[in-house]
Design an enzyme around this catalytic site. Structure first.
Site: not given
Length: 410
Positions: A179, A18, A99, A128
């Site tokens: 994922s 991606d 993050r 996210d």
């Protein structure tokens, strides 16, 4: 800026399909040059130099790699350990913790390479996207945020077709069912057949942990803490990163830290998540028990409330918020005396504390013992109980009077 004065976008780059496709996709739809930034938080997998070169081969004008493993373990995982951070009493904030450190490096790269926009590969229905964008605007309110999957219609099928048409150096397949997000603090697995919450995870879901059903012989480990941070394992000095890595290896061999929950996402939906975090869960169990020995009762009770709120803020992408900073100060103060040793046995999916030792201990053997030498003055107990139970006694008497009055009236 580049020689042609094109705008630049810094892209959080993983090396996967991606984000590899997003490099060209962003350029075609915005006219901007893309700077790819990969941040190593201990996710393992491919060599980061390979990932950096792939970004350049996919069209990035610059590719930047940051080794943030020590930073992540020390400045992000250790505060979570000190808070005993478990979202919904189960999830040790594996993705949520990584993050803000990634955001920090994205913002630094944007300044370094003259970019005005930061892009990420998140969808429009996950946590996210919030963590990245709130973090970015908290550190750099002038920067714009872009999500190609959400904002530029970069779906999985489109990405595969684009990669094939442009012959990008990335494997394309529609068969990968999961994922996955990984770092040194743990591993998160979702989607695929796991979206049916009746389905049991299969063996191929797990990577950090071995099957606890076939656990090897019990492993006894002693963890030394200073002010709530592990500093030695079995007497050998360790950095925070080394402590997590070593406990990942040892606890993971016994299947410790497998988590399967239906989780309340920030965006309002429930999501089935499978995690494995052997080092994190073993260290949290050890740290909790050392706090039981060293933290004063009222402080410990209030710390649970603060720790839960801290955990929710981090999960919700508020790492850089004023309230989070204020709670940091309280949590740091509670760790003043959290020093000592915890002995644990790792076996069969469990990390069991079997011993505690601390020079800062509030446990007094002479007060706790029931044997000869007991120094607890039991004569104080009767008066204490009378005073402690006085409000309950008065309330009960009032209810009795009211019941009697109702009976007389009736």
């Amino acid at each position: 800026m580049s020689e042609n004065n094109a705008d630049r976008v810094v892209l959080a780059y993983s090396g996967g399909l991606d984000t590899s496709v997003a490099i060209g996709w962003i350029g075609e739809r915005t006219g901007a040059e893309v700077v790819a930034v990969a941040v190593d938080v201990g996710q393992g997998g491919e060599d980061l130099e390979v990932i950096r070169q792939r970004a350049l081969d996919c069209g990035a004008v610059e590719a930047y790699v940051a080794d943030a493993r020590e930073e992540f373990a020390t400045e992000y995982c250790m505060p979570a350990l000190q808070a005993n951070a478990l979202y919904m009493d189960a999830y040790p904030l594996v993705s949520a913790l990584s993050r803000p450190v990634i955001v920090k490096h994205l913002v630094q790269a944007a300044r370094q390479f003259g970019a005005h926009t930061v892009a990420h590969g998140c969808t429009g229905k996950g946590n996210d996207q919030v963590r990245f964008e709130v973090g970015i605007t908290s550190l750099a309110p002038d920067l714009r945020c872009l999500a190609p999957v959400r904002d530029l219609a970069l779906t999985r099928d489109v990405a595969i077709d684009y990669a094939n048409q442009h012959r990008l150096p990335i494997a394309t397949t529609k068969n990968n069912p999961f994922s996955i997000d990984a770092n040194v603090w743990g591993r998160a697995i979702e989607t695929g057949f796991l979206e049916d919450i009746w389905n049991e995870p299969t063996k191929d879901v797990y990577s950090y942990t071995d099957d606890p059903t076939y656990s090897p012989l019990p492993d006894e480990v002693t963890i030394t803490f200073e002010r709530g941070v592990p500093v030695a394992i079995d007497g050998q000095s360790v950095t925070p990163l080394q402590a997590v890595q070593e406990m990942n290896r040892r606890a993971g061999a016994h299947g410790v830290g497998r988590i399967d929950i239906v989780e309340d996402r920030l965006v309002g939906i429930k999501s089935r998540e499978v995690y494995e975090a052997p080092g994190a869960m073993a260290l949290i169990a050890a740290h909790r028990e050392l706090e039981n020995v060293t933290v004063e009762r009222e402080q410990a009770r209030f710390k649970k409330t603060v720790g839960q709120r801290w955990t929710e803020l981090v999960y919700d992408g508020q790492w850089f918020s004023p309230l989070k900073r204020s709670l940091d100060a309280f949590l740091e103060d509670t760790q003043r005396y959290v020093s000592g040793e915890i002995r644990m046995v790792l076996h069969g999916g469990r990390a069991t504390v079997t011993g505690r030792r601390s020079a800062q201990s509030l446990y007094d053997f002479n007060l706790a013992t029931y044997d000869t030498g007991d120094q607890f003055d039991q004569s104080h107990a009767k008066g204490f109980i009378e005073i402690y139970g006085m409000t309950a006694k008065l309330s009960a008497a009032r209810e009795a009077r009211e019941a009697q009055a109702r009976g007389e009236t009736e």
